[in-house]
Design a protein around this motif. Structure first.
Motif, PDB file in Angstrom:
ATOM      1  N   TYR A  89       0.828  -1.205   0.000  1.00  0.00           N
ATOM      2  CA  TYR A  89       0.000   0.000   0.000  1.00  0.00           C
ATOM      3  C   TYR A  89       0.868   1.263   0.000  1.00  0.00           C
ATOM      4  CZ  TYR A  89      -4.161  -2.805   0.813  1.00  0.00           C
ATOM      5  OH  TYR A  89      -5.182  -3.709   0.669  1.00  0.00           O
ATOM      6  N   ALA A  90       1.956   1.236   0.770  1.00  0.00           N
ATOM      7  CA  ALA A  90       2.856   2.390   0.791  1.00  0.00           C
ATOM      8  C   ALA A  90       3.659   2.478  -0.507  1.00  0.00           C
ATOM      9  CB  ALA A  90       3.804   2.283   1.986  1.00  0.00           C
ATOM     10  N   GLU A  91       4.029   1.334  -1.032  1.00  0.00           N
ATOM     11  CA  GLU A  91       4.835   1.320  -2.258  1.00  0.00           C
ATOM     12  C   GLU A  91       4.049   1.827  -3.457  1.00  0.00           C
ATOM     13  OE1 GLU A  91       6.088  -2.437  -4.476  1.00  0.00           O
ATOM     14  OE2 GLU A  91       7.910  -1.945  -3.364  1.00  0.00           O
ATOM     15  N   LYS A  92       2.780   1.410  -3.561  1.00  0.00           N
ATOM     16  CA  LYS A  92       1.944   1.827  -4.698  1.00  0.00           C
ATOM     17  C   LYS A  92       1.103   3.057  -4.391  1.00  0.00           C
ATOM     18  CE  LYS A  92       1.482  -2.676  -6.947  1.00  0.00           C
ATOM     19  NZ  LYS A  92       0.520  -3.651  -7.556  1.00  0.00           N
ATOM     20  N   LYS A  93       1.225   3.581  -3.168  1.00  0.00           N
ATOM     21  CA  LYS A  93       0.477   4.759  -2.740  1.00  0.00           C
ATOM     22  C   LYS A  93      -1.032   4.547  -2.907  1.00  0.00           C
ATOM     23  CE  LYS A  93       4.285   7.889  -3.859  1.00  0.00           C
ATOM     24  NZ  LYS A  93       4.724   9.083  -4.635  1.00  0.00           N
ATOM     25  N   ILE A  94      -1.511   3.433  -2.341  1.00  0.00           N
ATOM     26  CA  ILE A  94      -2.934   3.086  -2.401  1.00  0.00           C
ATOM     27  C   ILE A  94      -3.616   3.643  -1.168  1.00  0.00           C
ATOM     28  CG2 ILE A  94      -4.595   1.192  -2.523  1.00  0.00           C
ATOM     29  CD1 ILE A  94      -2.387  -0.520  -3.764  1.00  0.00           C
ATOM     30  N   ASP A  95      -4.637   4.444  -1.380  1.00  0.00           N
ATOM     31  CA  ASP A  95      -5.339   5.061  -0.253  1.00  0.00           C
ATOM     32  C   ASP A  95      -6.403   4.148   0.345  1.00  0.00           C
ATOM     33  OD1 ASP A  95      -3.859   7.384  -0.546  1.00  0.00           O
ATOM     34  OD2 ASP A  95      -5.211   8.160  -2.060  1.00  0.00           O
ATOM     35  N   GLU A  96      -7.194   3.498  -0.511  1.00  0.00           N
ATOM     36  CA  GLU A  96      -8.260   2.643   0.002  1.00  0.00           C
ATOM     37  C   GLU A  96      -7.698   1.303   0.483  1.00  0.00           C
ATOM     38  OE1 GLU A  96      -8.095   3.832  -3.032  1.00  0.00           O
ATOM     39  OE2 GLU A  96      -8.209   2.251  -4.538  1.00  0.00           O
ATOM     40  N   SER A  97      -8.454   0.653   1.350  1.00  0.00           N
ATOM     41  CA  SER A  97      -8.039  -0.646   1.882  1.00  0.00           C
ATOM     42  C   SER A  97      -8.864  -1.756   1.235  1.00  0.00           C
ATOM     43  CB  SER A  97      -8.232  -0.688   3.407  1.00  0.00           C
ATOM     44  OG  SER A  97      -7.383   0.236   4.041  1.00  0.00           O
ATOM     45  N   TYR A  98      -8.165  -2.764   0.746  1.00  0.00           N
ATOM     46  CA  TYR A  98      -8.822  -3.957   0.221  1.00  0.00           C
ATOM     47  C   TYR A  98      -8.821  -4.999   1.345  1.00  0.00           C
ATOM     48  CZ  TYR A  98      -8.315  -1.899  -4.431  1.00  0.00           C
ATOM     49  OH  TYR A  98      -8.398  -1.078  -5.523  1.00  0.00           O
ATOM     50  N   LEU A  99      -9.975  -5.240   1.941  1.00  0.00           N
ATOM     51  CA  LEU A  99     -10.046  -6.077   3.137  1.00  0.00           C
ATOM     52  C   LEU A  99      -9.544  -7.497   2.875  1.00  0.00           C
ATOM     53  CD1 LEU A  99     -13.518  -4.964   4.547  1.00  0.00           C
ATOM     54  CD2 LEU A  99     -11.245  -4.114   5.143  1.00  0.00           C
ATOM     55  N   PHE A 100      -9.845  -8.058   1.700  1.00  0.00           N
ATOM     56  CA  PHE A 100      -9.364  -9.398   1.336  1.00  0.00           C
ATOM     57  C   PHE A 100      -8.332  -9.343   0.216  1.00  0.00           C
ATOM     58  CE2 PHE A 100     -13.345 -11.971   2.841  1.00  0.00           C
ATOM     59  CZ  PHE A 100     -12.970 -11.731   4.141  1.00  0.00           C
ATOM     60  N   GLY A 101      -7.854  -8.149  -0.137  1.00  0.00           N
ATOM     61  CA  GLY A 101      -6.872  -8.019  -1.211  1.00  0.00           C
ATOM     62  C   GLY A 101      -7.526  -8.019  -2.585  1.00  0.00           C
ATOM     63  N   THR A 102      -6.686  -8.083  -3.617  1.00  0.00           N
ATOM     64  CA  THR A 102      -7.162  -8.125  -5.001  1.00  0.00           C
ATOM     65  C   THR A 102      -6.562  -9.330  -5.709  1.00  0.00           C
ATOM     66  OG1 THR A 102      -5.347  -6.729  -5.813  1.00  0.00           O
ATOM     67  CG2 THR A 102      -7.354  -5.614  -5.067  1.00  0.00           C
ATOM     68  N   ASP A 103      -7.156  -9.692  -6.851  1.00  0.00           N
ATOM     69  CA  ASP A 103      -6.683 -10.851  -7.599  1.00  0.00           C
ATOM     70  C   ASP A 103      -5.755 -10.424  -8.731  1.00  0.00           C
ATOM     71  OD1 ASP A 103      -8.346  -9.757  -9.471  1.00  0.00           O
ATOM     72  OD2 ASP A 103      -9.810 -11.381  -9.450  1.00  0.00           O
ATOM     73  N   ALA A 104      -5.509 -11.327  -9.662  1.00  0.00           N
ATOM     74  CA  ALA A 104      -4.546 -11.071 -10.737  1.00  0.00           C
ATOM     75  C   ALA A 104      -5.022  -9.998 -11.708  1.00  0.00           C
ATOM     76  CB  ALA A 104      -4.275 -12.371 -11.501  1.00  0.00           C
ATOM     77  N   LEU A 105      -6.301  -9.639 -11.680  1.00  0.00           N
ATOM     78  CA  LEU A 105      -6.835  -8.593 -12.549  1.00  0.00           C
ATOM     79  C   LEU A 105      -7.211  -7.336 -11.763  1.00  0.00           C
ATOM     80  CD1 LEU A 105      -9.090 -10.756 -14.895  1.00  0.00           C
ATOM     81  CD2 LEU A 105      -6.787  -9.888 -15.350  1.00  0.00           C
ATOM     82  N   GLY A 106      -6.824  -7.293 -10.500  1.00  0.00           N
ATOM     83  CA  GLY A 106      -7.106  -6.125  -9.686  1.00  0.00           C
ATOM     84  C   GLY A 106      -8.530  -6.043  -9.173  1.00  0.00           C
ATOM     85  N   ARG A 107      -9.263  -7.159  -9.193  1.00  0.00           N
ATOM     86  CA  ARG A 107     -10.643  -7.163  -8.705  1.00  0.00           C
ATOM     87  C   ARG A 107     -10.657  -7.394  -7.196  1.00  0.00           C
ATOM     88  NH1 ARG A 107     -12.561 -11.451 -13.230  1.00  0.00           N
ATOM     89  NH2 ARG A 107     -10.826 -12.492 -12.196  1.00  0.00           N
TER      90      ARG A 107
END
Length: 343
Positions: free
Chosen positions: A112-130
């Protein structure tokens, strides 16, 4: 002749003074010492005394509520792709302080810090960013729908078929049971494959396959109970008074076997959920981008070595769902069994 008795360790002569009439209280004799309950009230009371069944019911209710409301209140769609946030690890604020689901990958890098992602993905994302959170609970909806579908087929087809077969007996029962043997002799996977050749892989193919073969167990259970009850006095009395066969089956026989029917349905639900997850995992169920727990497990299996959360999360939901239903079914079986009443 007995002329002495032992009282408080001492032998004393047997005399009239040792006996005195007890006072009879007519009011106390009429008092009902035990609470008067119907069959289902007693079953419910015993069910909630079973800690395992209560735990299973709580887990099941939580999963149902999350499956209904979690996708509705999520800001991510289960089909939306975001290639900037591909394979982002899960980050859950409540438990991140414990060092788990804290947004770090297997190497300890804070994505999250490396990509500067503000929102939190509670279970993460998959190979297509879903978003896996939304996809997981959308997939849980599919599993619950398949479970309800299995219960419906058991009630509509299995109960009716088994009741008719057991009630009429003779040649009717012989023919109907041979049909069941033919159906059960065909593997379910073959039935699904045949429907996929006609229809596209998905819910329709699974539903039709279940409509063809998954009700046979219920039919056999109902048949066995009807065979046992159809010669009882209350059934013979109803037939003597001119009741139709339909009325005898559904008015007199059905209420007496509703307990075993409910238990059978509860035990069929986990099987139906696993059935759908397995078919989706091997590619015969729902197809991406549609979400089901089997599809998510299949996607996670491909990235298991580097991104284990993608497989671990949907697998945990499937296990919890099947585990809770089995606990509830086991408790319900004990609750409706008269033999377990005083245990």
């Amino acid at each position: 002749m007995i002329d002495k008795v032992i009282i408080d360790g001492k032998e004393v002569p047997l005399t009239k003074d040792l006996f005195s009439p007890s006072s009879a209280n007519a009011e106390e004799s009429e008092v009902i010492k035990r609470e008067s309950l119907t069959f289902w009230q007693d079953a419910r009371k015993r069910l909630f005394k079973n800690k395992g069944a209560v735990a299973g019911l709580i887990i099941l209710i939580c999963i149902i509520l999350l499956a209904i409301f979690a996708p509705m209140f999520s800001k991510f769609d289960y089909k939306s792709q975001n290639f900037r946030n591909v394979k982002v690890p899960p980050k859950m604020p409540i438990v991140s302080s414990l060092g788990i689901m804290d947004g770090k990958d297997t190497n300890g890098v804070d994505i999250y810090a490396e990509k500067k992602i503000d929102e939190s993905y509670l279970f993460g994302t998959d190979a297509l960013g879903r978003d896996i959170w939304t996809r997981t609970w959308t997939g849980a909806r599919v599993s619950l729908f398949i479970a309800l579908l299995a219960a419906s087929f058991d009630l509509l087809i299995g109960v009716t078929y088994g009741a008719v077969s057991g009630y009429y007996g003779g040649k009717v029962d012989l023919i109907m049971q041979r049909i069941i043997e033919i159906i059960t002799g065909i593997p379910s996977l073959v039935v699904v494959t045949l429907f996929i050749m006609v229809f596209n892989p998905g819910i329709l193919s699974i539903s039709l396959a279940m409509a063809v073969s998954e009700w046979t167990g219920m039919a056999r259970v109902v048949r066995s109970h009807v065979l046992k009850l159809k010669n009882e006095e209350f059934v013979l009395a109803s037939r003597t008074l001119g009741s139709s066969d339909f009325r005898v089956i559904f008015k007199h026989l059905f209420p007496n076997i509703v307990g075993p029917i409910v238990v059978m349905i509860m035990f069929s639900l986990p099987s139906a959920i696993f059935y759908e997850a397995f078919l989706s995992f091997i590619g015969l169920g729902l197809q991406p981008p549609n979400a089901s727990l089997g599809v998510l497990i299949n996607d996670g299996f491909k990235a298991l070595q580097n991104y284990p959360y993608m497989m671990f999360i949907p697998s945990t939901i499937v296990c919890l769902l099947i585990f809770s239903l089995n606990l509830l079914a086991d408790g319900l079986r004990d609750a409706v069994d008269p033999k377990m009443r005083n245990m």
